[in-house]
Design an enzyme around this catalytic site. Structure first.
Site, PDB file in Angstrom:
ATOM      1  N   PHE A   1      -5.870  -2.294   7.899  1.00  0.00           N
ATOM      2  CA  PHE A   1      -6.810  -1.316   7.329  1.00  0.00           C
ATOM      3  C   PHE A   1      -7.252  -1.819   5.958  1.00  0.00           C
ATOM      4  O   PHE A   1      -6.429  -2.072   5.088  1.00  0.00           O
ATOM      5  CB  PHE A   1      -6.174   0.071   7.198  1.00  0.00           C
ATOM      6  CG  PHE A   1      -7.173   1.097   6.745  1.00  0.00           C
ATOM      7  CD1 PHE A   1      -8.033   1.704   7.656  1.00  0.00           C
ATOM      8  CD2 PHE A   1      -7.306   1.429   5.403  1.00  0.00           C
ATOM      9  CE1 PHE A   1      -8.985   2.631   7.240  1.00  0.00           C
ATOM     10  CE2 PHE A   1      -8.265   2.347   4.977  1.00  0.00           C
ATOM     11  CZ  PHE A   1      -9.099   2.948   5.902  1.00  0.00           C
TER      12      PHE A   1
ATOM     13  N   ASP B   1      -4.352  -7.952   0.519  1.00  0.00           N
ATOM     14  CA  ASP B   1      -4.816  -6.608   0.182  1.00  0.00           C
ATOM     15  C   ASP B   1      -3.605  -5.819  -0.302  1.00  0.00           C
ATOM     16  O   ASP B   1      -2.769  -5.383   0.495  1.00  0.00           O
ATOM     17  CB  ASP B   1      -5.443  -5.972   1.431  1.00  0.00           C
ATOM     18  CG  ASP B   1      -5.953  -4.560   1.180  1.00  0.00           C
ATOM     19  OD1 ASP B   1      -5.499  -3.929   0.210  1.00  0.00           O
ATOM     20  OD2 ASP B   1      -6.800  -4.096   1.969  1.00  0.00           O
TER      21      ASP B   1
ATOM     22  N   LYS C   1      -5.903   2.251  -5.814  1.00  0.00           N
ATOM     23  CA  LYS C   1      -5.013   3.425  -5.760  1.00  0.00           C
ATOM     24  C   LYS C   1      -4.261   3.645  -7.074  1.00  0.00           C
ATOM     25  O   LYS C   1      -4.798   4.239  -7.995  1.00  0.00           O
ATOM     26  CB  LYS C   1      -4.052   3.294  -4.581  1.00  0.00           C
ATOM     27  CG  LYS C   1      -4.794   3.328  -3.211  1.00  0.00           C
ATOM     28  CD  LYS C   1      -3.858   3.639  -2.083  1.00  0.00           C
ATOM     29  CE  LYS C   1      -4.464   3.459  -0.714  1.00  0.00           C
ATOM     30  NZ  LYS C   1      -5.048   4.644  -0.138  1.00  0.00           N
TER      31      LYS C   1
HETATM   32  C1  PLP Z   1      -4.589  -1.572   2.340  1.00  0.00           C
HETATM   33  C2  PLP Z   1      -5.782  -0.738   2.006  1.00  0.00           C
HETATM   34  N1  PLP Z   1      -6.934  -1.345   1.677  1.00  0.00           N
HETATM   35  C3  PLP Z   1      -8.032  -0.631   1.350  1.00  0.00           C
HETATM   36  C4  PLP Z   1      -8.021   0.739   1.358  1.00  0.00           C
HETATM   37  C5  PLP Z   1      -9.265   1.516   1.002  1.00  0.00           C
HETATM   38  O1  PLP Z   1      -9.079   2.133  -0.235  1.00  0.00           O
HETATM   39  P1  PLP Z   1     -10.062   3.322  -0.709  1.00  0.00           P
HETATM   40  O2  PLP Z   1      -9.770   4.500   0.128  1.00  0.00           O
HETATM   41  O3  PLP Z   1      -9.709   3.515  -2.165  1.00  0.00           O
HETATM   42  O4  PLP Z   1     -11.448   2.818  -0.536  1.00  0.00           O
HETATM   43  C6  PLP Z   1      -6.848   1.411   1.703  1.00  0.00           C
HETATM   44  C7  PLP Z   1      -6.801   2.893   1.763  1.00  0.00           C
HETATM   45  O5  PLP Z   1      -5.930   3.496   2.314  1.00  0.00           O
HETATM   46  C8  PLP Z   1      -5.702   0.654   2.037  1.00  0.00           C
HETATM   47  O6  PLP Z   1      -4.543   1.243   2.381  1.00  0.00           O
END
Ligand code: PLP
Length: 405
Positions: free
Chosen positions: A145, A230, A259
């Site tokens: 994700f 990520d 986050k």
């Molecule tokens: C690993 C990862 N990357 C990207 C995102 C996307 O982040 P945002 O919701 O701040 O756009 C998330 C959100 O849960 C995530 O867990």
């Protein structure tokens, strides 16, 4: 009309339904106040927050005093100038992050998805500069994700999120998680990078095996492509190290973080080794990215991690919780797996017991997440005390006992 903070829970929810798009399956709870690992709803009921505000968004706990103090000062000083100019707080946050990443340089934005977009564009530009436009493919993994914008959605290896939005952005290749042979076979002159979460979070908390992570780094080095991680959810101390990649003894070229970085405010950063910083003026931008308010919060948040030894706390509390979950697994065979790193944990059941336990937890004042009906995700803030760990364990244990009876 009364001020919104005086509205009843019902009034708040009804107003949402009338005026806000229904893009989320929201839990019917209306929160009005938070402090540390606690939240209070509109009826005054207190909750222990084991999701860091939700989705691991605020690792420092609600209204951390260090972040609040920095924000109060900053609100009276300067909240916004665009990236046409410089300001001290962006410089300092860049410096603090560089110190955490062995000199990687930041691009600031406002969310996790934007950090993904930045990493994807950086990788494509890097490939273009080295081997031409044909070198644009990025490898990601099944169950991953990476966010909801089109590039990030296309990088996400879960077709359920693509449905209804095709065609996806071309140039992504999804591989089975853990399969280094598939990776060796897939990398070619068209590949510019590999992108993965060290612990797949949203899918249900699946930590990468060390051999997998190290194998990816080896292949990236051999084939001269970018190794990108990520850390939007895993970064900032959540796993008991500042970065989850530190558990694996690897050194990625590109790291994304969002986050928790803002201590409760929206900010993201895509960090790259200096020789991988392929984006130049005109290539990329973000009006509010790295604004004075968010970067001041980020500086205070990073300094708070250090000052209060919160990363060591996350490691210790995480190990304690996982130890208890393992005891439960031995007691209740219906628990098919417990896993995680630091304060990023999951309990998996062989059936729908997770859903039942989750409902009881919410009712009893403990907030956790569910993935499907069988997985519980536990993401407490890194300020969690042993007393708060024990309090949550008591509630969760009772909820599971009821669900498996
Ligand atoms: C690993 C990862 N990357 C990207 C995102 C996307 O982040 P945002 O919701 O701040 O756009 C998330 C959100 O849960 C995530 O867990």
């Amino acid at each position: 009309m009364s001020a919104p903070e005086q509205w009843s829970a019902r009034q708040v929810m009804e107003t949402y339904h009338q005026s806000v798009q229904t893009t989320y399956g929201r839990t019917p709870l209306v929160f009005v106040r938070g402090r540390g690992a606690r939240l209070w709803d509109a009826d005054g009921k207190e909750y222990l927050d084991w999701v860091s505000g939700g989705r691991a968004g605020n690792a420092l706990g609600h209204c951390h005093p260090d972040v609040v103090a920095a924000l109060k000062t900053q609100l009276d000083t300067l909240t916004f100038v665009s990236n046409d100019f410089y300001h001290p707080w962006g410089a300092r946050l860049g410096q603090l992050l560089a110190e955490q990443t062995g000199g990687r340089k930041a691009f600031f934005c406002n969310s996790g998805a934007e950090t993904t977009e930045t990493a994807l564009k950086l990788a494509r530009k890097w490939g273009y500069n080295r081997r031409g436009a044909a070198c644009h493919e990025i490898i990601t993994f099944d169950r991953s994700f990476h966010g909801r914008t089109f590039g990030a959605l296309s990088a996400t290896g879960q077709t359920k999120f693509h449905k209804g939005f095709e065609p996806m952005v071309p140039g992504f290749h999804y591989l089975p998680w853990g399969d280094l042979d598939a990776l060796e076979a897939a990398v070619g002159p068209q590949t510019c990078g590999v992108f993965l979460e060290p612990v797949q979070g949203e899918a249900g908390t699946y930590p990468a095996e060390p051999a997998f992570m190290q194998g990816i780094e080896r292949i990236c080095r051999e084939k001269e492509i970018l190794f990108m991680v990520d850390e939007v959810q895993t970064g900032f101390g959540r796993t008991g190290r500042f970065w989850a990649y530190e558990h694996y003894g690897v050194e990625p070229d590109v790291v994304t973080l969002a986050k928790a970085l803002g201590g409760g405010l929206a900010i993201g950063a895509c960090l790259a080794k200096p020789d991988c910083c392929a984006l130049v003026p005109g290539d990329h931008g973000c009006t509010f990215g790295g604004n004075p308010l968010a970067t001041a919060a980020g500086c205070a948040a990073i300094e708070a991690l250090d000052r209060h030894a919160l990363i060591a706390n996350a490691a210790a509390q995480g190990e304690y919780l996982l130890g208890k979950f393992r005891e439960w697994q031995a007691r209740w065979p219906v628990i098919s797996d417990v896993r995680g790193l630091g304060l990023m944990l999951a309990i998996e059941f062989s059936g729908a017991q997770g859903k039942t336990a989750l409902a009881t937890c919410l009712d009893q004042g403990l907030i956790i997440h569910g993935v499907g009906d069988s997985i519980l995700r536990i993401l407490p803030p890194v300020i969690l005390t042993r007393a708060e760990a024990d309090e949550g364990l008591r509630l969760l244990e009772a909820a599971i006992a009821g669900a498996v009876a």
